[in-house]
Design a protein around this motif. Structure first.
Motif, PDB file in Angstrom:
ATOM      1  N   ARG A 112     -11.128  -5.273   1.431  1.00 55.24           N
ATOM      2  CA  ARG A 112      -9.973  -4.941   2.278  1.00 55.24           C
ATOM      3  C   ARG A 112     -10.467  -4.743   3.708  1.00 55.24           C
ATOM      4  O   ARG A 112     -11.331  -3.909   3.955  1.00 55.24           O
ATOM      5  CB  ARG A 112      -9.316  -3.675   1.731  1.00 55.24           C
ATOM      6  CG  ARG A 112      -8.057  -3.221   2.453  1.00 55.24           C
ATOM      7  CD  ARG A 112      -7.470  -1.997   1.758  1.00 55.24           C
ATOM      8  NE  ARG A 112      -6.281  -1.513   2.437  1.00 55.24           N
ATOM      9  CZ  ARG A 112      -6.299  -0.715   3.489  1.00 55.24           C
ATOM     10  NH1 ARG A 112      -7.443  -0.288   3.976  1.00 55.24           N
ATOM     11  NH2 ARG A 112      -5.179  -0.331   4.061  1.00 55.24           N
TER      12      ARG A 112
ATOM     13  N   LYS B  92     -14.074   2.377   8.901  1.00 53.77           N
ATOM     14  CA  LYS B  92     -13.996   3.780   8.474  1.00 53.77           C
ATOM     15  C   LYS B  92     -15.089   4.637   9.094  1.00 53.77           C
ATOM     16  O   LYS B  92     -16.102   4.144   9.561  1.00 53.77           O
ATOM     17  CB  LYS B  92     -14.018   3.853   6.940  1.00 53.77           C
ATOM     18  CG  LYS B  92     -12.655   3.473   6.360  1.00 53.77           C
ATOM     19  CD  LYS B  92     -12.539   3.667   4.874  1.00 53.77           C
ATOM     20  CE  LYS B  92     -11.135   3.250   4.418  1.00 53.77           C
ATOM     21  NZ  LYS B  92     -11.004   3.236   2.954  1.00 53.77           N
TER      22      LYS B  92
ATOM     23  N   ASP C 133     -10.906   0.757  -7.398  1.00 54.04           N
ATOM     24  CA  ASP C 133     -11.399   0.913  -6.028  1.00 54.04           C
ATOM     25  C   ASP C 133     -11.989   2.316  -5.880  1.00 54.04           C
ATOM     26  O   ASP C 133     -11.300   3.305  -6.145  1.00 54.04           O
ATOM     27  CB  ASP C 133     -10.208   0.720  -5.072  1.00 54.04           C
ATOM     28  CG  ASP C 133     -10.576   0.857  -3.596  1.00 54.04           C
ATOM     29  OD1 ASP C 133     -11.624   1.448  -3.277  1.00 54.04           O
ATOM     30  OD2 ASP C 133      -9.785   0.383  -2.764  1.00 54.04           O
TER      31      ASP C 133
ATOM     32  N   ASN D 200      -0.808  -1.542  -4.480  1.00 60.90           N
ATOM     33  CA  ASN D 200      -2.075  -0.918  -4.085  1.00 60.90           C
ATOM     34  C   ASN D 200      -1.812   0.560  -3.820  1.00 60.90           C
ATOM     35  O   ASN D 200      -1.199   0.913  -2.827  1.00 60.90           O
ATOM     36  CB  ASN D 200      -2.614  -1.596  -2.820  1.00 60.90           C
ATOM     37  CG  ASN D 200      -3.821  -0.882  -2.248  1.00 60.90           C
ATOM     38  OD1 ASN D 200      -4.603  -0.282  -2.985  1.00 60.90           O
ATOM     39  ND2 ASN D 200      -3.974  -0.938  -0.937  1.00 60.90           N
TER      40      ASN D 200
ATOM     41  N   ASP E 169       0.873  -1.172   0.000  1.00 54.73           N
ATOM     42  CA  ASP E 169       0.000   0.000   0.000  1.00 54.73           C
ATOM     43  C   ASP E 169       0.910   1.221   0.000  1.00 54.73           C
ATOM     44  O   ASP E 169       1.349   1.688   1.047  1.00 54.73           O
ATOM     45  CB  ASP E 169      -0.884  -0.050   1.258  1.00 54.73           C
ATOM     46  CG  ASP E 169      -1.978   1.013   1.261  1.00 54.73           C
ATOM     47  OD1 ASP E 169      -1.918   1.950   0.449  1.00 54.73           O
ATOM     48  OD2 ASP E 169      -2.889   0.905   2.100  1.00 54.73           O
TER      49      ASP E 169
HETATM   50  C1  7PJ Z   1      -7.817   1.982   1.428  1.00 60.14           C
HETATM   51  C2  7PJ Z   1      -6.534   1.640   1.017  1.00 60.14           C
HETATM   52  C3  7PJ Z   1      -8.923   1.652   0.585  1.00 60.14           C
HETATM   53  C4  7PJ Z   1      -7.314   0.687  -0.933  1.00 60.14           C
HETATM   54  C5  7PJ Z   1      -6.434   2.662   2.917  1.00 60.14           C
HETATM   55  C6  7PJ Z   1      -7.893   2.907   6.028  1.00 60.14           C
HETATM   56  C7  7PJ Z   1      -7.132   3.958   5.310  1.00 60.14           C
HETATM   57  N1  7PJ Z   1      -6.277   0.993  -0.150  1.00 60.14           N
HETATM   58  N2  7PJ Z   1      -5.680   2.081   1.968  1.00 60.14           N
HETATM   59  N3  7PJ Z   1      -8.607   1.007  -0.583  1.00 60.14           N
HETATM   60  N4  7PJ Z   1      -7.737   2.605   2.619  1.00 60.14           N
HETATM   61  N5  7PJ Z   1      -7.102   0.057  -2.094  1.00 60.14           N
HETATM   62  O1  7PJ Z   1      -7.629   1.708   5.932  1.00 60.14           O
HETATM   63  O2  7PJ Z   1      -8.823   3.318   6.763  1.00 60.14           O
HETATM   64  O3  7PJ Z   1     -10.099   1.926   0.839  1.00 60.14           O
HETATM   65  S1  7PJ Z   1      -5.748   3.374   4.337  1.00 60.14           S
END
Ligand code: 7PJ
Length: 262
Positions: free
Chosen positions: A238, A204, A168, A98, A79
Motif C-alpha cells: 500500500r 510513515k 496486514d 480494507n 478503507d
Molecule cells: C494502513 C491502512 C495500513 C492497511 C492506513 C497511513 C495511515 N490500511 N490504512 N494498512 N494505513 N491495510 O496511510 O499512514 O498500513 S491509514
C-alpha cells in the motif's frame, strides 16, 4: 495498492483529493503508474486523529468510489471500519474491504460477509487517538500473528471464504519503532500463515524516525521497506508513490521468482 485519501486532514497529501473529479484523476494516474488496486479512505487514522461521523465518511467516500468504478477498470478498495460504509461502498462498486480494525466493529463482520467481497484484516493495538502512547507486547510478531489468525477465524465463522482474507501487520498502529522493525524483519512468520500479506509503510513515521526525514522525504525509505516486504513474501504493498514502488517491488519480485516467471 495506491492510496487515495479523501480526508481534509490527511497528513501526506494535504487533502488535495476531495472533489470526486480530482480524486478520479489521481486514481487514473495511479493506475497508469501500475496500481492494481485503489484504496479509498475517508477516515484519518493517523496517530491522534479524531473520529469522523458516519455521514461525513459516507459523503467523502461513496461519490469517489462511484466515480472511479464508472470510469476506470481497476479494483477499488474501501478503507473503512464502518459496516454502513462497507455496504454502501459495495453498492457503489468497491471490490475489497480494507479495515484497520479487522472487522471488529459491531455489524462489520456481517456487512463484509453479506457483500462476499475479499477483506484485508489489519492489526492495531488500541485506538488511533492513543495508540502510540505506550504500545506493549509479549512478543510482537507472535501477538500480531495470533490476533490476525483469530480475526480470520471469526471471518470464516461469519461466512467469509478463507481464500478471500488478507492479513496486514499494521505498521505504525500501536507499535514502537522496535516493534515495526521486528514485524518487518520477521514478516515471513505472517506469510507462513498461508494468507496473502499486505504491508503499508508508505511515508510513515517509522521511516522518519530511522532516517531522520520529514514526511515529504520518506520515499526512498519506503521503497526499501516495499522491496524487502515483497522479498519476504508480501503480496500487496500500500503506497502513496505508485510509480516508484511498482518498479521497486517488480525488481524484488523478479529476484524471488527467477527469470522463468517474468
Ligand atoms: C494502513 C491502512 C495500513 C492497511 C492506513 C497511513 C495511515 N490500511 N490504512 N494498512 N494505513 N491495510 O496511510 O499512514 O498500513 S491509514
Amino acid at each position: 495498492m495506491g492510496i487515495l485519501n479523501v480526508t481534509p486532514d490527511s497528513f501526506s497529501d494535504g487533502g488535495l483529493n476531495q472533489a470526486p473529479l480530482v480524486a478520479l484523476r489521481a486514481a487514473e494516474i495511479m493506475v497508469e503508474e501500475g496500481a492494481a488496486i485503489i484504496d479509498v479512505g475517508g477516515e484519518s487514522t493517523r496517530p491522534g486523529a479524531k473520529p469522523v461521523s458516519l455521514a461525513q465518511e459516507l459523503d467523502r467516500v461513496i461519490p469517489v468510489i462511484e466515480s472511479i468504478s464508472r470510469n476506470i477498470d481497476t479494483v477499488i478498495s474501501v478503507d473503512s471500519s464502518s459496516p454502513e460504509v462497507m455496504r454502501e461502498a459495495y453498492r457503489a462498486g468497491a471490490g475489497l474491504i480494507n479495515d484497520v480494525r479487522a472487522l471488529a466493529r459491531e455489524g462489520a463482520l456481517e456487512a463484509a460477509a453479506d457483500s462476499q467481497l475479499p477483506v484485508c484484516l489489519m492489526h492495531m493495538q488500541g485506538r488511533p487517538e492513543t495508540m502510540q502512547d505506550a504500545p506493549c507486547y509479549r512478543d510482537v510478531v507472535e501477538d500480531v500473528r495470533d490476533f490476525l489468525e483469530q480475526r480470520a477465524d471469526a471471518c470464516v465463522q461469519a461466512g467469509i471464504n478463507r481464500n478471500q482474507i488478507l492479513l496486514d501487520p499494521g505498521i505504525g498502529f500501536g507499535k514502537s519503532i522496535a516493534d515495526n522493525l521486528s514485524l518487518l524483519n520477521n514478516l515471513e512468520r505472517l506469510v507462513g500463515t498461508g494468507f496473502p500479506v499486505l504491508v503499508g509503510a508508505s511515508r510513515k513515521s517509522m521511516i522518519g524516525t530511522v532516517l531522520n526525514r520529514g514526511v515529504d522525504k520518506r520515499l526512498y525509505g519506503g521503497l526499501s521497506i516495499a522491496a524487502l516486504a515483497v522479498f519476504k513474501g508480501a503480496k500487496i504493498i500500500r503506497t502513496h508513490d505508485v510509480e516508484a514502488t511498482t518498479d521497486a517491488i517488480n525488481m524484488a519480485y523478479a529476484i524471488t521468482a527467477g527469470v522463468n516467471e517474468l
